[in-house]
Write a protein that holds these residues in place. Sequence first.
Motif, PDB file in Angstrom:
ATOM      1  N   CYS A   1      -0.917   6.326  -0.130  1.00 53.30           N
ATOM      2  CA  CYS A   1      -0.071   5.103  -0.120  1.00 53.30           C
ATOM      3  C   CYS A   1       0.954   5.341  -1.185  1.00 53.30           C
ATOM      4  O   CYS A   1       0.640   6.124  -2.279  1.00 53.30           O
ATOM      5  CB  CYS A   1      -0.603   3.934  -0.149  1.00 53.30           C
ATOM      6  SG  CYS A   1      -1.882   3.371  -1.622  1.00 53.30           S
ATOM      7  N   ALA A   2       1.896   4.008  -1.098  1.00 53.87           N
ATOM      8  CA  ALA A   2       3.109   3.882  -2.348  1.00 53.87           C
ATOM      9  C   ALA A   2       2.013   3.613  -4.024  1.00 53.87           C
ATOM     10  O   ALA A   2       2.881   4.156  -4.445  1.00 53.87           O
ATOM     11  CB  ALA A   2       3.719   3.151  -1.920  1.00 53.87           C
ATOM     12  N   ALA A   3       1.256   3.194  -4.016  1.00 54.25           N
ATOM     13  CA  ALA A   3       0.225   2.667  -4.937  1.00 54.25           C
ATOM     14  C   ALA A   3       0.377   4.805  -5.878  1.00 54.25           C
ATOM     15  O   ALA A   3      -0.461   4.383  -6.935  1.00 54.25           O
ATOM     16  CB  ALA A   3      -0.852   2.517  -4.879  1.00 54.25           C
ATOM     17  N   CYS A   4      -0.003   5.118  -5.144  1.00 60.23           N
ATOM     18  CA  CYS A   4      -0.205   6.314  -5.474  1.00 60.23           C
ATOM     19  C   CYS A   4       0.749   7.264  -6.377  1.00 60.23           C
ATOM     20  O   CYS A   4       0.321   8.131  -8.063  1.00 60.23           O
ATOM     21  CB  CYS A   4      -0.447   8.041  -4.276  1.00 60.23           C
ATOM     22  SG  CYS A   4      -2.069   7.532  -3.482  1.00 60.23           S
ATOM     23  N   SER A   5       1.176   6.766  -6.874  1.00 60.39           N
ATOM     24  CA  SER A   5       2.977   7.733  -6.858  1.00 60.39           C
ATOM     25  C   SER A   5       2.904   6.757  -8.155  1.00 60.39           C
ATOM     26  O   SER A   5       2.511   7.239  -9.432  1.00 60.39           O
ATOM     27  CB  SER A   5       3.994   7.047  -6.935  1.00 60.39           C
ATOM     28  OG  SER A   5       4.639   7.233  -5.186  1.00 60.39           O
ATOM     29  N   GLY A   6       2.423   5.563  -9.065  1.00 59.76           N
ATOM     30  CA  GLY A   6       1.791   5.039 -10.353  1.00 59.76           C
ATOM     31  C   GLY A   6       1.353   5.319 -10.989  1.00 59.76           C
ATOM     32  O   GLY A   6       1.513   5.812 -11.812  1.00 59.76           O
ATOM     33  N   LEU A   7      -0.219   5.823  -9.918  1.00 63.63           N
ATOM     34  CA  LEU A   7      -0.661   6.336 -10.981  1.00 63.63           C
ATOM     35  C   LEU A   7      -1.159   7.690 -10.758  1.00 63.63           C
ATOM     36  O   LEU A   7      -0.635   8.033 -12.015  1.00 63.63           O
ATOM     37  CB  LEU A   7      -2.389   6.165  -9.122  1.00 63.63           C
ATOM     38  CG  LEU A   7      -2.888   4.562  -8.479  1.00 63.63           C
ATOM     39  CD1 LEU A   7      -3.814   5.175  -7.843  1.00 63.63           C
ATOM     40  CD2 LEU A   7      -3.393   4.799 -10.091  1.00 63.63           C
ATOM     41  N   ILE A   8       0.257   8.565 -10.536  1.00 64.96           N
ATOM     42  CA  ILE A   8       0.509  10.685 -11.302  1.00 64.96           C
ATOM     43  C   ILE A   8       1.365  10.178 -11.859  1.00 64.96           C
ATOM     44  O   ILE A   8       1.176  10.208 -12.690  1.00 64.96           O
ATOM     45  CB  ILE A   8       0.768  10.688  -9.575  1.00 64.96           C
ATOM     46  CG1 ILE A   8       0.318  10.840  -8.769  1.00 64.96           C
ATOM     47  CG2 ILE A   8       1.084  12.533  -9.880  1.00 64.96           C
ATOM     48  CD1 ILE A   8       0.730  11.274  -7.493  1.00 64.96           C
ATOM     49  N   GLU A   9       2.187   8.762 -12.431  1.00 66.07           N
ATOM     50  CA  GLU A   9       2.987   8.992 -13.037  1.00 66.07           C
ATOM     51  C   GLU A   9       2.383   8.755 -14.174  1.00 66.07           C
ATOM     52  O   GLU A   9       2.536   9.272 -14.874  1.00 66.07           O
ATOM     53  CB  GLU A   9       4.545   7.971 -12.604  1.00 66.07           C
ATOM     54  CG  GLU A   9       5.084   8.680 -11.175  1.00 66.07           C
ATOM     55  CD  GLU A   9       6.121   7.422 -11.217  1.00 66.07           C
ATOM     56  OE1 GLU A   9       6.952   7.543  -9.756  1.00 66.07           O
ATOM     57  OE2 GLU A   9       6.005   6.167 -11.629  1.00 66.07           O
ATOM     58  N   SER A  10       1.530   7.336 -13.676  1.00 66.35           N
ATOM     59  CA  SER A  10       0.649   7.063 -15.636  1.00 66.35           C
ATOM     60  C   SER A  10       0.290   8.084 -16.375  1.00 66.35           C
ATOM     61  O   SER A  10      -0.196   8.167 -17.154  1.00 66.35           O
ATOM     62  CB  SER A  10       0.248   5.767 -15.226  1.00 66.35           C
ATOM     63  OG  SER A  10       0.958   4.792 -14.730  1.00 66.35           O
ATOM     64  N   ALA A  11      -0.863   9.072 -15.056  1.00 69.68           N
ATOM     65  CA  ALA A  11      -1.501  10.046 -16.157  1.00 69.68           C
ATOM     66  C   ALA A  11      -0.680  11.084 -16.573  1.00 69.68           C
ATOM     67  O   ALA A  11      -1.228  11.486 -17.824  1.00 69.68           O
ATOM     68  CB  ALA A  11      -2.241  10.636 -14.794  1.00 69.68           C
ATOM     69  N   LEU A  12       0.150  11.113 -16.014  1.00 72.06           N
ATOM     70  CA  LEU A  12       1.215  12.268 -15.901  1.00 72.06           C
ATOM     71  C   LEU A  12       1.944  12.122 -17.583  1.00 72.06           C
ATOM     72  O   LEU A  12       2.199  12.612 -18.680  1.00 72.06           O
ATOM     73  CB  LEU A  12       1.905  12.893 -15.882  1.00 72.06           C
ATOM     74  CG  LEU A  12       1.763  13.808 -14.256  1.00 72.06           C
ATOM     75  CD1 LEU A  12       2.716  13.963 -13.552  1.00 72.06           C
ATOM     76  CD2 LEU A  12       1.143  15.055 -14.633  1.00 72.06           C
ATOM     77  N   LEU A  13       2.038  11.022 -17.689  1.00 71.58           N
ATOM     78  CA  LEU A  13       3.361   9.726 -19.161  1.00 71.58           C
ATOM     79  C   LEU A  13       3.091   9.813 -20.043  1.00 71.58           C
ATOM     80  O   LEU A  13       2.568  10.187 -21.085  1.00 71.58           O
ATOM     81  CB  LEU A  13       3.899   8.688 -18.884  1.00 71.58           C
ATOM     82  CG  LEU A  13       5.102   9.181 -17.663  1.00 71.58           C
ATOM     83  CD1 LEU A  13       5.127   7.120 -17.104  1.00 71.58           C
ATOM     84  CD2 LEU A  13       6.185   9.236 -18.417  1.00 71.58           C
ATOM     85  N   LYS A  14       1.248   9.810 -19.589  1.00 68.40           N
ATOM     86  CA  LYS A  14       0.122   9.911 -20.951  1.00 68.40           C
ATOM     87  C   LYS A  14       0.177  11.324 -22.077  1.00 68.40           C
ATOM     88  O   LYS A  14      -0.475  11.431 -23.265  1.00 68.40           O
ATOM     89  CB  LYS A  14      -1.186   9.250 -20.787  1.00 68.40           C
ATOM     90  CG  LYS A  14      -1.700   8.175 -20.370  1.00 68.40           C
ATOM     91  CD  LYS A  14      -2.337   8.000 -19.675  1.00 68.40           C
ATOM     92  CE  LYS A  14      -3.005   6.568 -19.278  1.00 68.40           C
ATOM     93  NZ  LYS A  14      -4.279   6.285 -19.274  1.00 68.40           N
ATOM     94  N   LEU A  15       0.678  12.623 -21.207  1.00 68.68           N
ATOM     95  CA  LEU A  15       0.625  13.833 -20.820  1.00 68.68           C
ATOM     96  C   LEU A  15       1.349  14.428 -22.763  1.00 68.68           C
ATOM     97  O   LEU A  15       2.703  13.884 -22.549  1.00 68.68           O
ATOM     98  CB  LEU A  15       0.768  14.871 -20.883  1.00 68.68           C
ATOM     99  CG  LEU A  15      -0.648  14.157 -19.618  1.00 68.68           C
ATOM    100  CD1 LEU A  15       0.089  15.910 -18.372  1.00 68.68           C
ATOM    101  CD2 LEU A  15      -1.613  15.134 -20.199  1.00 68.68           C
ATOM    102  N   PRO A  16       1.275  14.830 -24.155  1.00 67.51           N
ATOM    103  CA  PRO A  16       2.306  15.709 -24.481  1.00 67.51           C
ATOM    104  C   PRO A  16       3.055  16.255 -24.533  1.00 67.51           C
ATOM    105  O   PRO A  16       2.890  16.661 -23.165  1.00 67.51           O
ATOM    106  CB  PRO A  16       1.718  15.689 -25.928  1.00 67.51           C
ATOM    107  CG  PRO A  16       0.518  16.296 -25.366  1.00 67.51           C
ATOM    108  CD  PRO A  16       0.022  15.442 -24.148  1.00 67.51           C
ATOM    109  N   GLY A  17       4.765  15.343 -24.326  1.00 69.67           N
ATOM    110  CA  GLY A  17       5.837  16.967 -23.746  1.00 69.67           C
ATOM    111  C   GLY A  17       6.579  16.116 -22.513  1.00 69.67           C
ATOM    112  O   GLY A  17       7.568  16.850 -22.124  1.00 69.67           O
ATOM    113  N   VAL A  18       5.972  15.389 -22.076  1.00 72.75           N
ATOM    114  CA  VAL A  18       6.306  14.443 -20.966  1.00 72.75           C
ATOM    115  C   VAL A  18       7.176  13.629 -20.809  1.00 72.75           C
ATOM    116  O   VAL A  18       7.142  12.451 -21.278  1.00 72.75           O
ATOM    117  CB  VAL A  18       4.687  13.546 -20.191  1.00 72.75           C
ATOM    118  CG1 VAL A  18       5.546  13.239 -18.959  1.00 72.75           C
ATOM    119  CG2 VAL A  18       3.957  15.535 -19.553  1.00 72.75           C
TER     120      VAL A  18
END
Length: 731
Positions: free
Chosen positions: A43-60
């Motif tokens: 679903c569209a909510a998965c997009s936000g979950l993926i983006e939030s997880a990646l934005l926590k990484l250094p260098g992103v």
Amino acid sequence: MSAPPPGLDAADADARQLAPFTTWPDGPGGVALSQFQVAGMHCAACSGLIESALLKLPGVRSASVNPVSARLALQWRPSELALADVMATLQAAGYRATPDVAAPARELRRQEKRRALWRLFVAGFLMMQVMMLATPAYVAAAGELAPDLDRLLRWGSWVLTLPVMAFAAGPFFGGAWRQLRAGRLGMDVPVALGIAVTFVASSGALFDPGGLFGHEVYFDSLTMFIALLLLARWFELGARHRAAEALEAVATALPAAAERLQDDGSSERVAPEALRVGDRIRVAAGEAFAADGCVLSGQGFVNEALLTGESAPVAKSVGDAVVAGSLNLDGSLIVGVQRVGADTTAQGIVRLMQQAQSQRPVVNGLVDRVAAGFTAVVLLLALAAGVGWWWVDPSRAIAVAVAVLIVTCPCALTLAAPAAWLTASGALARRGLLLADLSALERLCAVDTVVFDKTGTLSEERLQLRRHWAEGAGADALLAVARSLAALSRHPHAQAIAGEAGTWTDVREVAGRGIEARDASGKLWRLGAPAWVSAQPDPAARLAFGCGDCVLWLELAEVPRPDAAEAVKALRALGLRLRLLSGDQPAAVARMAHLLDIAHWRAGATPEAKLAALRDWQARGEHVLMVGDGINDAPVLAAADVRVAMGQGAMLARSTADALLVSNRLMALPQALALARKTRGVLRQNLAWAALYNLACVPLALVGLLPPLAAGIGMATSSLFVVLNAQRLNR
């Protein structure tokens, strides 16, 4: 796309691998923009979950996920973050991602498809408006349509035709220009010439009704012709794009990451591209192998059907070879990497397929063979008519020349083949055979040899209990007990005999061996490999069930498709040679050939051997129809004169096919051959009609007895005839 920046940190898991799916907007050493394909989104909510997880990484710097296309655009600094960490983060979040190496090619296809769709929409929509404005002139009686209203409707038609000429007809003018620059007179040349002359003559008649071009206009016929041709090209474009997308899907079949073992006993998740010869990887149950290699420890069953054509999972233990793309069904295996990337077996098969495609037999269509001569004759006739009438009556010279060009505009000739092919393809689709290449109908008429793969083509994917026997006990009674235990296993061998689950305790599935459990009395029963169940296995058995000396032996075999025998008989009745070419074991191939009465068969054939055999038959003058389903069939499919892939077969095999047998009914093959021959007859009738029409009308136009209006009506009538004649193929 630029190359990756030099000097990246080694933790990037070999930054050179970023190049195929990464751009560097700020130049080398800056922020990278990488494209990924994400799996597991719901679903569209998965997009936000993926983006939030990646934005926590250094260098992103940013992460954007399109929920419709399931693609991730990641802005990051590879010097600060390893690619393996990106993959691990996505995996921890519950998603899988693969580098989108095909993004540039896909973007080009998207743009091409978008332009083609817009052209078709503009031509089709405006065609309807022009025909609506032209209708009053056709239905009104003499004197009913006021001159000023008639002129207004004509001006409206001209205005609506301008976008069709300027935008929708662009591919025909572009194609004609390229053909002329290359010194060729292809079909685009007369089409573009007919379109241009019709528009110029109609515009001249509109601007000056009493001038050289007369007073008749043909904007309705012109827009209809352009729309029909664009519709045919739209179908052709879709077939090409589906083939390209299928090939790209092969690259995504490999796992997103592999577990590489370190010397100190630890492990790390890395991209398959980062593996090197000599690495050790652990492949868990349910995972695909990321590289070719050798089993160092562990045992289990591996599904290699798409690569080898084998009908059943293959047991693997220490020392056995495994290939990239195959699937580990059970057990955990430690594999030593021997070949990676382009050196793997799967990629080697892809290269064979591409090589075979580049040597694809060239079949020149009947329409293409007459196009150049037709165009030259038309131009000479129009020029001769204009010059001749210039000396007789200069006021009629242009009108006569235009009439010749209009009456010989290759509408019927151009529509003859697409009308017949599209109608026949619709008839075949109702029988479960989808054509990816319409010209295959022409090539089917020349076929004299049909070559079948066995597994998944002549046979069904499931196995069947052929016979069972036992010593010292009732075989049927033991079989009933075995079925109850088999219901507790997901292995294909067990599923072949599974019945209703019974009451068992201490159920345990042993990787590479089978399943064991205790009955109500506490006795231990085993179902699986004969050597595991009994110390004295019966060599004729493929599966065994027993407890101590009480053993039931079972022989499993492939099941021919329900209509396979009928289809083989029908093909033989058509006078075709039949061959069976398989990579399976000789005993299995011989049994299938005997069941279906196929005298010529070959077993144990590798992809290279299949391709060599096909080349040998073609060198003898045979025209081969190849029917297959697996990846190992892709090279020989690509080299055959006509290629049919089973609808449930491997994506790569389907991408090389002229037709997909989505119904998996083999009787569609003799029906297709019969319909192809009928289509050839209808096509010849259409071409004969176009020729007779020109032979009858051209002389009238040359002597000035056929005005441009009558020429336009004749052009439309001839086109209508070929379309209606083609509809007979639907019967």
